[in-house]
Structure formats: C-alpha cells, structure tokens
Scaffold this motif. Structure first.
Motif, short mmCIF file in Angstrom:
data_model
loop_
_atom_site.label_atom_id
_atom_site.label_comp_id
_atom_site.label_asym_id
_atom_site.label_seq_id
_atom_site.Cartn_x
_atom_site.Cartn_y
_atom_site.Cartn_z
N GLU A 111 60.49 -5.68 -26.84
CA GLU A 111 60.06 -5.13 -28.13
C GLU A 111 59.80 -3.64 -27.96
O GLU A 111 58.95 -3.24 -27.16
N TYR A 112 60.55 -2.82 -28.69
CA TYR A 112 60.45 -1.36 -28.59
C TYR A 112 59.82 -0.78 -29.85
O TYR A 112 60.03 -1.29 -30.96
N LEU A 113 59.09 0.32 -29.67
CA LEU A 113 58.66 1.12 -30.80
C LEU A 113 59.85 1.92 -31.30
O LEU A 113 60.75 2.26 -30.53
N VAL A 114 59.87 2.20 -32.59
CA VAL A 114 60.98 2.95 -33.19
C VAL A 114 60.54 4.38 -33.44
O VAL A 114 59.52 4.63 -34.08
N ILE A 169 65.24 4.07 -30.29
CA ILE A 169 64.16 3.27 -29.71
C ILE A 169 63.21 4.18 -28.94
O ILE A 169 63.62 5.17 -28.34
N LYS A 184 57.16 -1.68 -25.89
CA LYS A 184 55.85 -2.18 -26.27
C LYS A 184 55.51 -3.49 -25.56
O LYS A 184 54.38 -3.71 -25.13
N THR A 241 53.74 3.66 -37.15
CA THR A 241 54.55 3.61 -35.94
C THR A 241 54.44 2.26 -35.25
O THR A 241 55.41 1.68 -34.80
N SER A 242 53.21 1.74 -35.14
CA SER A 242 53.00 0.49 -34.42
C SER A 242 53.63 -0.69 -35.13
O SER A 242 53.95 -1.69 -34.51
N HIS A 271 56.47 -0.52 -36.83
CA HIS A 271 57.92 -0.38 -36.85
C HIS A 271 58.46 -0.56 -35.44
O HIS A 271 58.43 0.37 -34.63
N THR A 272 58.90 -1.75 -35.17
CA THR A 272 59.42 -2.08 -33.85
C THR A 272 60.74 -2.81 -33.98
O THR A 272 61.10 -3.30 -35.05
N ALA A 282 62.64 -5.92 -31.95
CA ALA A 282 62.53 -6.98 -30.94
C ALA A 282 63.91 -7.60 -30.72
O ALA A 282 64.56 -8.02 -31.68
#
Length: 246
Positions: free
Chosen positions: A242-245, A198, A202, A33-34, A36-37, A39
């Motif tokens: 920057e978002y987590l997916v 999204i 992050k 998870t961390s 896969h972002t 930006a």
C-alpha cells in the motif's frame, strides 16, 4: 499610547488567525494525503523439482512358531536390503524399524453374532523400512521394480513416495522479491494511469506460501498448502503493498 496597544492587539489577533489557518491547512493536507493510497497485490511463483524423496514399505510374516516367523522376517529383511542396494540406493539412506509382533486369531460367530470360537492362527511379525535420499531417480526406479521382491515370495506393501525440497528457504526469499517487484510495477502503472505518482510505502503484507503439484489444479488454503506427493511442484506467494499517492 492607547492606539499603540490596540494596534499591537490587532496584530496579535491577525498572527493567531494566520497560525490557526496554517494548522488547519496542514491537518487537511495530512488527512487528504493519508487517505489517498494505492493498494496492490503482487504474485511470485516458481516451478521446481523436488531434491529429496522419502519412500517406505512394510513386509510381514505369520507363523504359529514365533522363532520360525522371526527367522523368516529376518531373511526377508536381508533380501530387501540387498535389493535396495543393488538398485543403487546408499545403505546409509535405508532405515529398518523395529519388528512389531501381534497374535492373530480366527473368530467364528453364530447367527446372532455372538462369538462361538476363537482360534489362534499364529504370530504376525511386521517390519517397516524407510528410505530418505537425494537420489530421487534411483529410489523411484526401485519403487517401480518392487514386484521383483513380491516374485520372491515377500509380502511387501509399498507406500506412495513423498517429495520435498531442501532449499525451500532460499526459494521463499526469491519468491518474495519477485512478488514485491510485481506489486511495485502494478502500483506504478495504476498511479500513472490516474496522473499521479506513488509515494512512500505505507504498509506491506505477506501472504501465505502455497506449494502445489504442477498443473494439478489443487486448491489453495487459508493456512497454506504444502504438497508432498508430487515431484514437480509450483510455489506461490503474494505480497500486498500500500503506497501513498503524491
């Protein structure tokens, strides 16, 4: 009894194996998870008109008689003040600096550039005047008509006006909001196009403000650009999200 102990040991081993497996799975999911972002960079820009002008000029007189030179520059000062007021500029916006006095000499050199003669020409008195006003149109018109002073025999040297915006703090907040919404929209589009959504934000990074003249083609700089010579300006700011997916 021995059989019961063996069963208990076996059960504990199985339980430990399950716990370890769950921990490994959790670690893998967290890492997945961390990593896969999405930006994205959003842009906020706005055109605005300066509401404060700063204009300055210098005038001078030269004479061998210091008292006469001083009297002449005082006369010029009065004429300049009346000229500015007649153009509609508030007297409270006009500031005259102290008079600067310098001795002027004429230097004569021989063919080998050695000084042969030094002749006193006179006392050069100069004074600067600065107008800081929110009457932008009025001050601009006064600057364009400055030849009226020159026609009266006053040696007035006008500098280029500088333009500022007094509500820049509010403008910056508006631009940050616009840039953030733009970045969020871009992130959602990218996620949806890849079949994802999204998640939590992050990281957010704010870029530097760039203020340039409208349609001027000025380059941005790493430390930020702040144009003061154009009345009409365009301000830019970037926001990187920057978002987590999910």
């Amino acid at each position: 009894m021995k059989k019961q102990i063996n069963l208990l040991a076996y059960a504990m081993i199985c339980l430990a194996a399950i716990v370890i497996a769950l921990l490994i799975r959790s670690a893998i999911l967290e890492k997945y998870t961390s990593n896969h972002t999405i930006a994205v960079t959003g842009l906020g820009s706005v055109d605005f008109d300066s509401d404060l002008i700063v204009w300055s000029g210098t005038f001078s007189r030269i004479d061998k008689d210091l008292k006469k030179a001083y009297a002449e520059i005082e006369k010029d000062r009065f004429i300049i003040l009346q000229y500015l007021i007649s153009k509609g500029i508030k007297e409270s916006s006009i500031v005259f600096q102290s008079i600067q006095i310098n001795k002027e000499f004429d230097h004569q050199y021989d063919d080998t550039y050695n000084l042969r003669k030094k002749t006193f020409v006179g006392y050069n008195l100069s004074q600067s005047v600065t107008i800081e006003s929110d009457q932008v149109d009025v001050v601009e018109e006064a600057g364009r008509s400055i030849t009226e002073l020159i026609n009266q025999g006053i040696e007035f040297y006008s500098a280029s006006p500088q333009y500022f915006y007094t509500k820049l703090a509010e403008l910056k907040l508006q631009m940050i909001e616009t840039a953030t919404l733009d970045a969020n929209k871009r992130a959602r589009i990218l996620a949806e196009n890849s079949g994802n959504k999204i998640g939590k934000l992050k990281r957010a990074t704010l870029g530097v403000f760039q203020i340039v003249g409208q349609n001027s083609g000025e380059d941005f700089s790493w430390g930020g650009t702040f144009n003061t010579f154009s009345r009409k300006k365009t301000a830019h700011i970037t926001v990187k999200l920057e978002y987590l997916v999910d």
